[in-house]
Scaffold this motif. Structure first.
Motif, PDB file in Angstrom:
ATOM      1  N   UNK A  44     116.328  99.007 115.329  1.00 60.87           N
ATOM      2  CA  UNK A  44     114.787  99.564 115.775  1.00 60.87           C
ATOM      3  C   UNK A  44     113.916  99.056 114.253  1.00 60.87           C
ATOM      4  N   UNK A  45     114.421  99.244 113.098  1.00 60.68           N
ATOM      5  CA  UNK A  45     113.667  98.677 112.001  1.00 60.68           C
ATOM      6  C   UNK A  45     113.518  97.319 111.833  1.00 60.68           C
ATOM      7  N   UNK A  46     114.526  96.548 112.204  1.00 56.39           N
ATOM      8  CA  UNK A  46     114.356  95.077 112.426  1.00 56.39           C
ATOM      9  C   UNK A  46     113.294  94.702 113.337  1.00 56.39           C
ATOM     10  N   UNK A  47     113.460  95.174 114.494  1.00 55.47           N
ATOM     11  CA  UNK A  47     112.221  94.732 115.587  1.00 55.47           C
ATOM     12  C   UNK A  47     110.922  94.902 115.012  1.00 55.47           C
ATOM     13  N   UNK A  52     105.514  93.269 112.777  1.00 50.44           N
ATOM     14  CA  UNK A  52     104.387  93.462 111.971  1.00 50.44           C
ATOM     15  C   UNK A  52     104.082  92.199 111.466  1.00 50.44           C
ATOM     16  N   UNK A  53     104.690  91.060 111.357  1.00 50.13           N
ATOM     17  CA  UNK A  53     104.399  89.700 111.194  1.00 50.13           C
ATOM     18  C   UNK A  53     103.793  89.095 111.892  1.00 50.13           C
TER      19      UNK A  53
END
Length: 53
Positions: A44-47, A52-53
């Motif tokens: 989830x953090x990776x996604x 954000x980018x």
């Protein structure tokens, strides 16, 4: 005549009509076990970073 007893029986309430083909814990699935909570959070953090980018 008992009209209540006539006709098709009612299906069980709250039961799925069929089992899912990719359900966790079945022998036929390549998925086998549920991923751990740490793995899910990492994914989830990776996604979130990608979005954000």
């Amino acid at each position: 005549m008992d009209y209540k007893a006539a006709g098709a029986p009612k299906p069980a309430k709250g039961q799925p009509r069929h089992s899912e083909h990719n359900a966790y814990g079945t022998k036929k699935t390549p998925f086998g076990q549920r991923p751990s909570k740490a793995e899910l959070l990492a994914r989830m953090k990776e996604n979130a970073e990608k979005n954000k980018k």
